[in-house]
Design a protein around this motif. Sequence first.
Motif, PDB file in Angstrom:
ATOM      1  N   LEU A  68       0.605 -11.547  -4.045  1.00 22.26           N
ATOM      2  CA  LEU A  68      -0.084 -10.523  -4.239  1.00 22.26           C
ATOM      3  C   LEU A  68       0.865  -9.320  -3.476  1.00 22.26           C
ATOM      4  CD1 LEU A  68      -2.874  -8.965  -4.688  1.00 22.26           C
ATOM      5  CD2 LEU A  68      -3.294  -9.723  -2.337  1.00 22.26           C
ATOM      6  N   LYS A  76      -3.275  -3.108  -5.371  1.00 17.49           N
ATOM      7  CA  LYS A  76      -3.028  -4.658  -5.139  1.00 17.49           C
ATOM      8  C   LYS A  76      -2.870  -5.429  -6.321  1.00 17.49           C
ATOM      9  CE  LYS A  76      -6.099  -4.244  -0.938  1.00 17.49           C
ATOM     10  NZ  LYS A  76      -6.911  -3.042  -1.179  1.00 17.49           N
ATOM     11  N   TYR A  78      -1.622  -8.820  -8.629  1.00 16.09           N
ATOM     12  CA  TYR A  78      -1.019 -10.386  -8.660  1.00 16.09           C
ATOM     13  C   TYR A  78       0.347  -9.950  -9.332  1.00 16.09           C
ATOM     14  CZ  TYR A  78      -5.327 -11.782  -6.572  1.00 16.09           C
ATOM     15  OH  TYR A  78      -6.368 -12.139  -5.976  1.00 16.09           O
ATOM     16  N   ARG A 153      -7.371 -10.224 -12.913  1.00 22.07           N
ATOM     17  CA  ARG A 153      -7.783 -10.326 -11.459  1.00 22.07           C
ATOM     18  C   ARG A 153      -7.254  -9.091 -10.628  1.00 22.07           C
ATOM     19  NH1 ARG A 153      -8.671 -14.408 -14.028  1.00 22.07           N
ATOM     20  NH2 ARG A 153     -10.150 -16.065 -13.339  1.00 22.07           N
ATOM     21  N   SER A 154      -6.195  -8.614 -10.955  1.00 21.23           N
ATOM     22  CA  SER A 154      -5.961  -7.366 -10.347  1.00 21.23           C
ATOM     23  C   SER A 154      -6.828  -6.100 -10.611  1.00 21.23           C
ATOM     24  CB  SER A 154      -4.375  -6.751 -10.847  1.00 21.23           C
ATOM     25  OG  SER A 154      -3.334  -7.751 -10.429  1.00 21.23           O
ATOM     26  N   ARG A 156      -9.989  -6.345 -11.120  1.00 20.02           N
ATOM     27  CA  ARG A 156     -11.218  -6.891 -10.322  1.00 20.02           C
ATOM     28  C   ARG A 156     -11.054  -6.573  -8.743  1.00 20.02           C
ATOM     29  NH1 ARG A 156     -12.722 -13.056 -10.540  1.00 20.02           N
ATOM     30  NH2 ARG A 156     -12.833 -12.400 -12.775  1.00 20.02           N
ATOM     31  N   LEU A 157      -9.742  -6.757  -8.572  1.00 16.31           N
ATOM     32  CA  LEU A 157      -9.381  -6.648  -7.023  1.00 16.31           C
ATOM     33  C   LEU A 157      -9.532  -5.139  -6.450  1.00 16.31           C
ATOM     34  CD1 LEU A 157      -8.713  -8.067  -4.422  1.00 16.31           C
ATOM     35  CD2 LEU A 157      -6.197  -7.955  -4.956  1.00 16.31           C
ATOM     36  N   ASN A 158      -9.097  -4.317  -7.561  1.00 14.37           N
ATOM     37  CA  ASN A 158      -8.909  -2.908  -7.195  1.00 14.37           C
ATOM     38  C   ASN A 158     -10.205  -2.117  -7.589  1.00 14.37           C
ATOM     39  OD1 ASN A 158      -6.088  -2.111  -6.369  1.00 14.37           O
ATOM     40  ND2 ASN A 158      -5.787  -3.691  -7.995  1.00 14.37           N
TER      41      ASN A 158
END
Length: 309
Positions: A68, A76, A78, A153-154, A156-158
């Motif tokens: 990460l 952020k 991946y 997933r990046s 989702r994370l942001n």
Amino acid sequence: MGKLPSMTWLRGIFANKRRKVEAAKPTFAEPFALDELRPLLRRRNEHIARAMCATTYLGEYYGILRVLCRVLGRYKMYVDPNDHGLSPHLMLDGYWEMSTTEAIAQLVEPGMIVGDVGANLGYFTMLMADLVGPEGKVFAFEPNPQMAFRAERSARLNGFSERVAVCQTVLYGENGRTVSFLMPSDEPKNAYARPYDGEELTGAVLLDACRLDSRPEWLDFDMLKIDAEGSEQSIWQGMSGLLARDRLRIIVMEVRLSRYDGDTAFLRDIMAHGFSMERIDDTAGIVATSLQVLQADWANEDVMLVFRR
């Protein structure tokens, strides 16, 4: 013999020096604003992105190694520790291809529907998702399952899950056309698709391609960014239904003329649909260009073009 300085006096001297050193260090409480992504501020922005870059190894998840990192001081992401091409730049510098980054920031507007064809890890996807805002949408097309996994997933994370759709799809000029898709494990950004002619390429997988105009949700793009390592001409041939809607206004596309049948015929066809053509210059940003200049100076080089109408 003179009197030795007291410990209190020495501590004061060292503390004062420490304060001066700390004051001299660049500190950045916040990243630069996205509207400050332009060539005149490039050196400052690159410096801030590097200063705010951070990297953390998160181990393995269902066979996928995860690292990460923070990019552009704000997202952020991946990345892939086995990747020798894009990921090292994101992990150590916090940005990639700043001239193209600046152009994307200049071209994408709130509320747009944007397609990122050849999204890879989703670096430009994250930037575009931020730029289109909650009323916009970004479709990230990435056939490589590990890259698509990280990009999703990046997003989702942001906090971009509602505005980013990751499509694990290979685009081509014909629906159902079988293509060989080669994914270099050490530099996945160089993955490419070629029509399957019965001969299997070492390390390639066979995939069924589809046209960009083959699904209703893909017909309303305001802008496309296409970087598909030689498949650009075929992807264009699969866009006629989208072009008929007359909504598409901007195409940012990496090309190399020597890759295509008919040389500049491909670009002439794009311009025949009412698009002007510009080039993203590494120093000056978006600049004027022509087919003659491309043939003379860039025929065997990758060049990022901007088409607008």
